[in-house]
Scaffold this motif. Structure first.
Motif, PDB file in Angstrom:
ATOM      1  N   ILE A  64       3.200 -12.992 -12.115  1.00  0.00           N
ATOM      2  CA  ILE A  64       3.826 -12.075 -11.161  1.00  0.00           C
ATOM      3  C   ILE A  64       3.101 -12.126  -9.823  1.00  0.00           C
ATOM      4  O   ILE A  64       3.722 -12.229  -8.756  1.00  0.00           O
ATOM      5  N   TRP A  65       1.759 -12.080  -9.862  1.00  0.00           N
ATOM      6  CA  TRP A  65       0.975 -11.990  -8.631  1.00  0.00           C
ATOM      7  C   TRP A  65       0.836 -13.336  -7.939  1.00  0.00           C
ATOM      8  O   TRP A  65       0.413 -13.388  -6.781  1.00  0.00           O
ATOM      9  N   ILE A  66       1.205 -14.408  -8.626  1.00  0.00           N
ATOM     10  CA  ILE A  66       1.209 -15.719  -7.996  1.00  0.00           C
ATOM     11  C   ILE A  66       2.534 -15.985  -7.290  1.00  0.00           C
ATOM     12  O   ILE A  66       2.576 -16.491  -6.166  1.00  0.00           O
ATOM     13  N   ILE A  67       3.636 -15.617  -7.928  1.00  0.00           N
ATOM     14  CA  ILE A  67       4.969 -15.973  -7.426  1.00  0.00           C
ATOM     15  C   ILE A  67       5.602 -14.869  -6.580  1.00  0.00           C
ATOM     16  O   ILE A  67       6.175 -15.131  -5.516  1.00  0.00           O
ATOM     17  N   ALA A  68       5.508 -13.616  -7.051  1.00  0.00           N
ATOM     18  CA  ALA A  68       6.268 -12.525  -6.427  1.00  0.00           C
ATOM     19  C   ALA A  68       5.964 -12.331  -4.942  1.00  0.00           C
ATOM     20  O   ALA A  68       6.901 -12.221  -4.131  1.00  0.00           O
ATOM     21  N   PRO A  69       4.700 -12.266  -4.506  1.00  0.00           N
ATOM     22  CA  PRO A  69       4.450 -12.058  -3.069  1.00  0.00           C
ATOM     23  C   PRO A  69       5.019 -13.175  -2.196  1.00  0.00           C
ATOM     24  O   PRO A  69       5.526 -12.914  -1.097  1.00  0.00           O
ATOM     25  N   VAL A  70       4.938 -14.414  -2.691  1.00  0.00           N
ATOM     26  CA  VAL A  70       5.487 -15.536  -1.925  1.00  0.00           C
ATOM     27  C   VAL A  70       7.004 -15.415  -1.823  1.00  0.00           C
ATOM     28  O   VAL A  70       7.596 -15.579  -0.743  1.00  0.00           O
ATOM     29  N   LEU A  71       7.646 -15.105  -2.949  1.00  0.00           N
ATOM     30  CA  LEU A  71       9.107 -14.995  -2.981  1.00  0.00           C
ATOM     31  C   LEU A  71       9.607 -13.913  -2.032  1.00  0.00           C
ATOM     32  O   LEU A  71      10.547 -14.134  -1.252  1.00  0.00           O
ATOM     33  N   ILE A  72       8.966 -12.728  -2.076  1.00  0.00           N
ATOM     34  CA  ILE A  72       9.468 -11.633  -1.252  1.00  0.00           C
ATOM     35  C   ILE A  72       9.141 -11.859   0.230  1.00  0.00           C
ATOM     36  O   ILE A  72       9.930 -11.475   1.108  1.00  0.00           O
ATOM     37  N   THR A  73       8.022 -12.510   0.521  1.00  0.00           N
ATOM     38  CA  THR A  73       7.689 -12.807   1.916  1.00  0.00           C
ATOM     39  C   THR A  73       8.698 -13.775   2.515  1.00  0.00           C
ATOM     40  O   THR A  73       9.186 -13.573   3.643  1.00  0.00           O
ATOM     41  N   VAL A  74       9.041 -14.819   1.775  1.00  0.00           N
ATOM     42  CA  VAL A  74      10.029 -15.794   2.258  1.00  0.00           C
ATOM     43  C   VAL A  74      11.377 -15.128   2.448  1.00  0.00           C
ATOM     44  O   VAL A  74      12.058 -15.317   3.475  1.00  0.00           O
ATOM     45  N   THR A  75      11.778 -14.303   1.484  1.00  0.00           N
ATOM     46  CA  THR A  75      13.074 -13.624   1.581  1.00  0.00           C
ATOM     47  C   THR A  75      13.120 -12.687   2.774  1.00  0.00           C
ATOM     48  O   THR A  75      14.090 -12.680   3.552  1.00  0.00           O
ATOM     49  N   ALA A  76      12.070 -11.875   2.943  1.00  0.00           N
ATOM     50  CA  ALA A  76      12.057 -10.878   4.022  1.00  0.00           C
ATOM     51  C   ALA A  76      11.993 -11.520   5.394  1.00  0.00           C
ATOM     52  O   ALA A  76      12.632 -11.043   6.341  1.00  0.00           O
ATOM     53  N   THR A  77      11.228 -12.593   5.510  1.00  0.00           N
ATOM     54  CA  THR A  77      11.074 -13.221   6.826  1.00  0.00           C
ATOM     55  C   THR A  77      12.238 -14.134   7.185  1.00  0.00           C
ATOM     56  O   THR A  77      12.584 -14.274   8.357  1.00  0.00           O
ATOM     57  N   GLN A  78      12.856 -14.757   6.197  1.00  0.00           N
ATOM     58  CA  GLN A  78      13.943 -15.690   6.470  1.00  0.00           C
ATOM     59  C   GLN A  78      15.322 -15.034   6.482  1.00  0.00           C
ATOM     60  O   GLN A  78      16.214 -15.459   7.200  1.00  0.00           O
ATOM     61  N   PHE A  79      15.492 -13.996   5.663  1.00  0.00           N
ATOM     62  CA  PHE A  79      16.816 -13.373   5.554  1.00  0.00           C
ATOM     63  C   PHE A  79      16.837 -11.917   5.997  1.00  0.00           C
ATOM     64  O   PHE A  79      17.905 -11.385   6.312  1.00  0.00           O
ATOM     65  N   GLY A  80      15.709 -11.259   5.990  1.00  0.00           N
ATOM     66  CA  GLY A  80      15.662  -9.864   6.429  1.00  0.00           C
ATOM     67  C   GLY A  80      15.064  -8.960   5.368  1.00  0.00           C
ATOM     68  O   GLY A  80      15.140  -9.251   4.165  1.00  0.00           O
ATOM     69  N   THR A  81      14.461  -7.849   5.801  1.00  0.00           N
ATOM     70  CA  THR A  81      13.826  -6.938   4.859  1.00  0.00           C
ATOM     71  C   THR A  81      14.845  -6.151   4.029  1.00  0.00           C
ATOM     72  O   THR A  81      14.555  -5.767   2.895  1.00  0.00           O
ATOM     73  N   THR A  82      16.034  -5.927   4.580  1.00  0.00           N
ATOM     74  CA  THR A  82      17.080  -5.269   3.787  1.00  0.00           C
ATOM     75  C   THR A  82      17.436  -6.136   2.591  1.00  0.00           C
ATOM     76  O   THR A  82      17.550  -5.652   1.451  1.00  0.00           O
ATOM     77  N   GLN A  83      17.613  -7.431   2.835  1.00  0.00           N
ATOM     78  CA  GLN A  83      17.903  -8.352   1.739  1.00  0.00           C
ATOM     79  C   GLN A  83      16.730  -8.423   0.763  1.00  0.00           C
ATOM     80  O   GLN A  83      16.925  -8.548  -0.450  1.00  0.00           O
ATOM     81  N   GLY A  84      15.504  -8.310   1.306  1.00  0.00           N
ATOM     82  CA  GLY A  84      14.338  -8.315   0.428  1.00  0.00           C
ATOM     83  C   GLY A  84      14.321  -7.119  -0.502  1.00  0.00           C
ATOM     84  O   GLY A  84      14.040  -7.248  -1.706  1.00  0.00           O
ATOM     85  N   LEU A  85      14.611  -5.940   0.035  1.00  0.00           N
ATOM     86  CA  LEU A  85      14.667  -4.745  -0.804  1.00  0.00           C
ATOM     87  C   LEU A  85      15.757  -4.844  -1.862  1.00  0.00           C
ATOM     88  O   LEU A  85      15.570  -4.434  -3.020  1.00  0.00           O
TER      89      LEU A  85
END
Length: 403
Positions: A148-169
């Motif tokens: 979880i701590w290896i993959i999750a932060p990377v996944l959510i950072t890419v999603t939030a920065t590339q698509f938006g924080t609303t999409q990340g949530l």
């Protein structure tokens, strides 16, 4: 590794592990995406930090309560209800442009209704395997959670920065609902019923091993939070270095759990495993170079999953089955408070000294304190090498008099 092979062949074990890891996956995403989302709206990291603090307080307060309620209303009902409310709060935060106090309230509600998956899963484990296999199962659980701590932060950072924080949530919400639904609908959850506890709320902390697990968890997890703050401060302007170093830290824990987590757990097991972590953290503070910090944190990580496994095992072995969920709720609350304190202490020391080395010193000191507690109170640690980690029976012996 033979013990792990036997575990995964046991019916239901792989399914429960996979389901609970999926349900817990948002734990590695939520704080970061809330921070990015609220900061993007308010333009203030202080405001975003306040919302995160509200979420942490809610989660810390709710842990023992929702865990205990599973014995009264059943795991499926409690997890389903908390999942829906938590998802609704995160969805409202994603789409509602509102004053800061609204985000604080929503963050508190999201934390307060975080589904008690950890307590539920670790309550189910004793019903899936034998008492001798429990220590290995807790080790496997502690090791795999590092994914979880290896993959999750990377996944959510890419999603939030590339698509938006609303999409990340909303990604967090989708994974939360999907993972918790998978867990709730698993046959093993339906087959395990937690008897209502007959003890007063909080009485479980009168068991010395449970109290020790909560105190050591507070200090131990606090040291990890201090490490994270220190690593970010060290490599703030060095691209991906901070993320890579923290991933190496987690990989060390993953490998350590698989390699050593299944070893027998005597009274000194916690102290030995904490010693490995404390030495690695102390060495990390000597030279703030990416390679040196990576190597030393990898070495420190080797003791993390095995130490966490000991904490879970002594908790289960020291209480009745009806009290296991609440016991894990209290230890989880201790860890959450520790994470908040560790981050705050490290950040304060980094600011006043003007360098990240002080953060590593704080991490080392917190871990060393955990080690001291484990050594001083070693007589209160159960010996699980013989009896295993099964919970105490809920039934008492009835003495009869025969004429």
């Amino acid at each position: 590794m033979a013990g792990y092979r036997d575990l995964v062949r046991t019916p239901g074990v792989l399914r429960i592990i996979a389901a609970q890891l999926t349900a817990r996956f948002p734990n590695g995403m939520t704080s970061l995406v809330i921070l990015l989302h609220v900061e993007g709206i308010t333009g203030s990291y202080g405001a975003a930090g306040t919302v995160l603090a509200a979420a942490s307080i809610g989660q810390a307060l709710a842990g023992p309560v929702t865990s205990r309620l599973m014995g009264r209303f059943g795991m499926r009902r409690v997890i389903a209800l908390t999942t829906l409310v938590c998802a609704a709060a995160l969805t409202a935060m994603a789409f509602w442009i509102a004053p800061l106090y609204v985000y604080i309230v929503l963050g508190f509600i999201a934390g307060l209704t975080t589904p008690p998956i950890v307590a539920a899963a670790r309550t189910i484990y004793p019903k899936l395997v034998t008492s001798r296999q429990l220590t290995a199962l807790y080790s496997l659980d502690a090791s795999l959670q590092e994914i979880i701590w290896i993959i999750a932060p990377v996944l959510i950072t890419v999603t939030a920065t590339q698509f938006g924080t609303t999409q990340g949530l909303m990604l967090v919400v989708v994974i939360l609902i999907g993972g918790c639904s998978w867990f709730v609908l698993s046959p093993e959850v339906g087959r395990v019923r937690i008897p209502p506890s007959k003890r007063a709320f909080g009485k479980v902390l009168s068991r010395p091993p449970v109290l020790l697990a909560a105190i050591i968890g507070f200090l131990f997890i606090g040291s990890f939070a201090a490490v994270e703050a220190s690593v970010v401060a060290t490599f703030n302007h060095e691209g991906l270095d901070a993320g890579i170093v923290l991933a190496v830290f987690s990989i060390g824990s993953l490998i350590g759990g698989f390699a050593f987590g299944h070893l027998p757990m005597g009274p000194w097991a916690m102290a030995r495993r904490l010693t490995v972590v404390a030495i690695g953290l102390a060495l990390a503070s000597l030279w703030l170079n990416v390679w040196w910090i990576s190597v030393t944190l990898f070495a420190a990580g080797i003791g993390i999953a095995p130490a966490l496994a000991v904490g879970s095992a002594i908790t289960t072995a020291s209480v009745k089955f009806s009290d296991t969920a609440e016991a894990f709720g209290w230890t989880g609350t201790g860890q959450l408070i520790g994470a908040a304190v560790g981050s705050a202490v490290a950040g304060f020391l980094i600011d006043i000294t003007g360098g990240p080395a002080a953060g590593y010193w704080a991490a080392t000191a917190l871990c060393a304190l955990a080690l001291v507690v484990a050594v001083v109170f070693v007589r209160s640690m159960p010996d699980l090498r013989v009896r295993g980690a099964a919970p105490l029976p809920d039934t008492d012996v009835i003495r009869t008099v025969t004429p």
